[in-house]
Write a protein that holds these residues in place. Structure first.
Motif, PDB file in Angstrom:
ATOM      1  N   LEU A 110       0.834  -1.201   0.000  1.00 28.68           N
ATOM      2  CA  LEU A 110       0.000   0.000   0.000  1.00 28.68           C
ATOM      3  C   LEU A 110       0.871   1.253   0.000  1.00 28.68           C
ATOM      4  N   ASP A 111       1.960   1.229   0.751  1.00 28.31           N
ATOM      5  CA  ASP A 111       2.858   2.390   0.786  1.00 28.31           C
ATOM      6  C   ASP A 111       3.454   2.669  -0.584  1.00 28.31           C
ATOM      7  N   LYS A 133       0.826   4.269  -2.751  1.00 24.14           N
ATOM      8  CA  LYS A 133       0.628   5.669  -2.371  1.00 24.14           C
ATOM      9  C   LYS A 133       1.739   6.554  -2.930  1.00 24.14           C
ATOM     10  N   GLN A 134       2.943   5.999  -3.022  1.00 25.75           N
ATOM     11  CA  GLN A 134       4.072   6.790  -3.482  1.00 25.75           C
ATOM     12  C   GLN A 134       4.040   7.045  -4.979  1.00 25.75           C
ATOM     13  N   TRP A 185      -5.477   9.185  -7.027  1.00 23.52           N
ATOM     14  CA  TRP A 185      -4.861   8.384  -5.972  1.00 23.52           C
ATOM     15  C   TRP A 185      -3.971   9.216  -5.063  1.00 23.52           C
ATOM     16  N   GLU A 201      -5.496   9.806  -0.143  1.00 25.58           N
ATOM     17  CA  GLU A 201      -5.133   8.557   0.529  1.00 25.58           C
ATOM     18  C   GLU A 201      -6.286   7.558   0.568  1.00 25.58           C
ATOM     19  N   CYS A 215      -6.752   6.057  -2.888  1.00 26.39           N
ATOM     20  CA  CYS A 215      -5.644   5.138  -3.190  1.00 26.39           C
ATOM     21  C   CYS A 215      -5.807   3.829  -2.426  1.00 26.39           C
ATOM     22  N   THR A 216      -6.213   3.923  -1.183  1.00 23.95           N
ATOM     23  CA  THR A 216      -6.426   2.712  -0.380  1.00 23.95           C
ATOM     24  C   THR A 216      -7.542   1.855  -0.961  1.00 23.95           C
TER      25      THR A 216
END
Length: 224
Positions: free
Chosen positions: A26-27, A30-31, A40, A43, A46-47
């Motif tokens: 997930l990180d 997000k990046q 996205w 947050e 994106c999640t």
């Protein structure tokens, strides 16, 4: 799906997989995810996208899960549209990776060196952005890209090609290109260049843009 698309999706997966673990966390999404879909950057959005991709709900996205998502997302694209989409996404992610290298524990010192080098390249990209920004308003318009863009890519002399490039860079679709969008594109394009090649390329672009644009009043006074 053609074999070419299959290979391209594998390459995109490897770019999303920042730590080369064989899956996307997930990180990681997000990046680099906002390069793929500007929404996205939120947050929660994106999640939700991550959860949609993570079909077996094990907290990570496998290559097969990523492949299924991309196939569904691009199923209505022609081959040329898909190739343009993949190329743009690849270059933008490479730009993000240059700016935010993920250190491997046993290579901390080399990671620090890469981070310092990335910062230097970012500063060069920002200097070039200021040259592209002819009216100095902090963003690039379609007209500015048409005027000086062919220095960067000769093919941008074609108005349609330049317009498409502008749309590719304008990730938030607000009608102008921010410095962050330009930097990500520029670093993505120059990702594979050796330091010497990068310096020569950047210097050539800078000189050619300066040759195309008249000096400001302050520059004229300095030259005098």
């Amino acid at each position: 799906m053609t074999d070419t698309r299959d290979v391209t999706i594998q390459e995109l997966f490897s770019l999303f997989d920042l730590d080369n673990s064989g899956h996307i966390s997930l990180d990681e999404l997000k990046q680099v995810g906002p390069v793929f879909n500007p929404n996205w950057a939120n947050e929660a959005v994106c999640t939700a996208a991550f959860n949609d991709m993570d079909l077996d709900h094990n907290g990570k996205v496998s290559e097969e899960e990523f492949k299924a998502f991309i196939i569904n997302h691009t199923k209505d694209m022609s081959d040329s549209q898909f190739n343009m989409f993949a190329l743009t996404t690849s270059r933008m992610i490479r730009g993000v990776r240059v700016l935010n290298p993920v250190p491997v524990p046993e290579e901390v010192s080399s990671a620090e060196q890469r981070l310092a080098k990335a910062q230097q390249r970012k500063e060069v990209a920002l200097e070039l952005f200021n040259l592209f920004d002819l009216d100095h308003n902090g963003s690039l318009s379609p007209e500015e890209l048409k005027e000086v863009g062919p220095v960067f890519f000769p093919s941008w002399q074609d108005a349609a090609v330049c317009e498409q490039a502008f749309q590719d860079m304008d990730k938030d679709h607000n009608g102008n290109i921010s410095d962050d969008e330009f930097v990500a594109f520029f670093l993505g394009h120059t990702y594979d260049m050796e330091d010497g090649q990068f310096e020569i390329f950047a210097l050539s672009v800078e000189r050619m843009i300066k040759a195309l644009t008249p000096p400001t009043s302050e520059e004229a006074v300095d030259d005098g």
